[in-house]
Design a protein around this motif. Structure first.
Motif, PDB file in Angstrom:
ATOM      1  N   SER A  28       0.810  -1.221   0.000  1.00  8.34           N
ATOM      2  CA  SER A  28       0.000   0.000   0.000  1.00  8.34           C
ATOM      3  C   SER A  28       0.841   1.268   0.000  1.00  8.34           C
ATOM      4  O   SER A  28       0.345   2.350  -0.260  1.00  8.34           O
ATOM      5  CB  SER A  28      -0.913   0.004   1.225  1.00  8.34           C
ATOM      6  OG  SER A  28      -0.136  -0.107   2.399  1.00  8.34           O
ATOM      7  N   GLY A  29       2.109   1.158   0.313  1.00  7.51           N
ATOM      8  CA  GLY A  29       2.941   2.350   0.377  1.00  7.51           C
ATOM      9  C   GLY A  29       4.321   2.029   0.914  1.00  7.51           C
ATOM     10  O   GLY A  29       4.667   0.873   1.127  1.00  7.51           O
ATOM     11  N   VAL A  31       7.215   2.907   3.916  1.00  8.67           N
ATOM     12  CA  VAL A  31       7.452   3.459   5.239  1.00  8.67           C
ATOM     13  C   VAL A  31       8.944   3.677   5.418  1.00  8.67           C
ATOM     14  O   VAL A  31       9.744   2.779   5.178  1.00  8.67           O
ATOM     15  CB  VAL A  31       6.944   2.503   6.343  1.00  8.67           C
ATOM     16  CG1 VAL A  31       7.176   3.105   7.722  1.00  8.67           C
ATOM     17  CG2 VAL A  31       5.469   2.189   6.144  1.00  8.67           C
ATOM     18  N   ALA A  64       1.318   1.571   9.885  1.00  8.53           N
ATOM     19  CA  ALA A  64       1.312   2.147   8.544  1.00  8.53           C
ATOM     20  C   ALA A  64       0.458   1.314   7.597  1.00  8.53           C
ATOM     21  O   ALA A  64      -0.152   1.834   6.663  1.00  8.53           O
ATOM     22  CB  ALA A  64       2.742   2.257   8.016  1.00  8.53           C
ATOM     23  N   THR A  67      -3.122   2.455   7.265  1.00  9.51           N
ATOM     24  CA  THR A  67      -3.425   3.757   6.678  1.00  9.51           C
ATOM     25  C   THR A  67      -3.254   3.680   5.174  1.00  9.51           C
ATOM     26  O   THR A  67      -2.677   2.724   4.640  1.00  9.51           O
ATOM     27  CB  THR A  67      -2.483   4.850   7.234  1.00  9.51           C
ATOM     28  OG1 THR A  67      -1.177   4.626   6.728  1.00  9.51           O
ATOM     29  CG2 THR A  67      -2.460   4.823   8.756  1.00  9.51           C
ATOM     30  N   ASP A  68      -3.712   4.716   4.485  1.00  8.37           N
ATOM     31  CA  ASP A  68      -3.584   4.752   3.035  1.00  8.37           C
ATOM     32  C   ASP A  68      -2.447   5.654   2.589  1.00  8.37           C
ATOM     33  O   ASP A  68      -2.365   6.009   1.422  1.00  8.37           O
ATOM     34  CB  ASP A  68      -4.895   5.243   2.403  1.00  8.37           C
ATOM     35  CG  ASP A  68      -5.968   4.176   2.516  1.00  8.37           C
ATOM     36  OD1 ASP A  68      -5.605   2.982   2.504  1.00  8.37           O
ATOM     37  OD2 ASP A  68      -7.151   4.519   2.619  1.00  8.37           O
ATOM     38  N   THR A  69      -1.583   6.021   3.544  1.00  9.19           N
ATOM     39  CA  THR A  69      -0.492   6.928   3.189  1.00  9.19           C
ATOM     40  C   THR A  69       0.459   6.262   2.202  1.00  9.19           C
ATOM     41  O   THR A  69       0.923   5.147   2.431  1.00  9.19           O
ATOM     42  CB  THR A  69       0.295   7.329   4.455  1.00  9.19           C
ATOM     43  OG1 THR A  69      -0.625   7.758   5.449  1.00  9.19           O
ATOM     44  CG2 THR A  69       1.274   8.452   4.150  1.00  9.19           C
ATOM     45  N   GLU A  70       0.744   6.970   1.118  1.00 11.54           N
ATOM     46  CA  GLU A  70       1.593   6.365   0.086  1.00 11.54           C
ATOM     47  C   GLU A  70       3.043   6.301   0.538  1.00 11.54           C
ATOM     48  O   GLU A  70       3.722   5.292   0.386  1.00 11.54           O
ATOM     49  CB  GLU A  70       1.485   7.168  -1.207  1.00 11.54           C
ATOM     50  CG  GLU A  70       1.775   6.322  -2.420  1.00 11.54           C
ATOM     51  CD  GLU A  70       1.257   6.972  -3.686  1.00 11.54           C
ATOM     52  OE1 GLU A  70       2.060   7.237  -4.572  1.00 11.54           O
ATOM     53  OE2 GLU A  70       0.046   7.233  -3.767  1.00 11.54           O
ATOM     54  N   SER A  72       5.347   7.292   3.988  1.00  9.93           N
ATOM     55  CA  SER A  72       5.357   7.755   5.363  1.00  9.93           C
ATOM     56  C   SER A  72       6.801   7.872   5.832  1.00  9.93           C
ATOM     57  O   SER A  72       7.540   6.892   5.843  1.00  9.93           O
ATOM     58  CB  SER A  72       4.590   6.763   6.250  1.00  9.93           C
ATOM     59  OG  SER A  72       4.764   7.086   7.607  1.00  9.93           O
ATOM     60  N   THR A  74       9.160   9.120   9.014  1.00 13.99           N
ATOM     61  CA  THR A  74       9.118   9.526  10.406  1.00 13.99           C
ATOM     62  C   THR A  74      10.507   9.394  11.005  1.00 13.99           C
ATOM     63  O   THR A  74      11.426   8.870  10.381  1.00 13.99           O
ATOM     64  CB  THR A  74       8.093   8.687  11.193  1.00 13.99           C
ATOM     65  OG1 THR A  74       7.977   9.224  12.504  1.00 13.99           O
ATOM     66  CG2 THR A  74       8.519   7.244  11.284  1.00 13.99           C
TER      67      THR A  74
END
Ligand SMILES: [Zn+2]
Length: 80
Positions: A28-29, A31, A64, A67-70, A72, A74
């Motif tokens: 999904s993305g 991290v 992560a 979530t739908d964050t492409e 991330s 941090t």
């Protein structure tokens, strides 16, 4: 994990406490966690995570995943 924690299993170089950037590609993305405490080889630059750090990263990855964050990005000190 090697039994000889003081030496790099790849090149035999000395490992020193430092930080590394951890990145994992989920479907999904992506991290990225910066400033992750790790043992870093002085010769080849490879980094080893200690168990509590690896567990913390796993939690970040699990969060992560929900979530739908492409992408991330941090920092470790903000989440640990
Ligand atoms: Zn090395």
């Amino acid at each position: 994990m090697s039994d000889d924690k003081g030496r790099c299993p790849l090149c035999g170089g000395e490992k020193h406490p430092g930080t590394t950037t951890f990145a994992v590609d989920l479907k999904s993305g992506v991290v990225v966690v910066r400033d992750v405490p790790a043992l870093v080889c002085s010769q080849c630059g490879d980094a080893w995570l200690e168990d509590p750090v690896a567990e913390g990263l796993q939690k970040i990855v699990d969060n992560a995943r929900c979530t739908d964050t492409e992408v991330s990005v941090t920092r470790w000190r903000h989440v640990a």
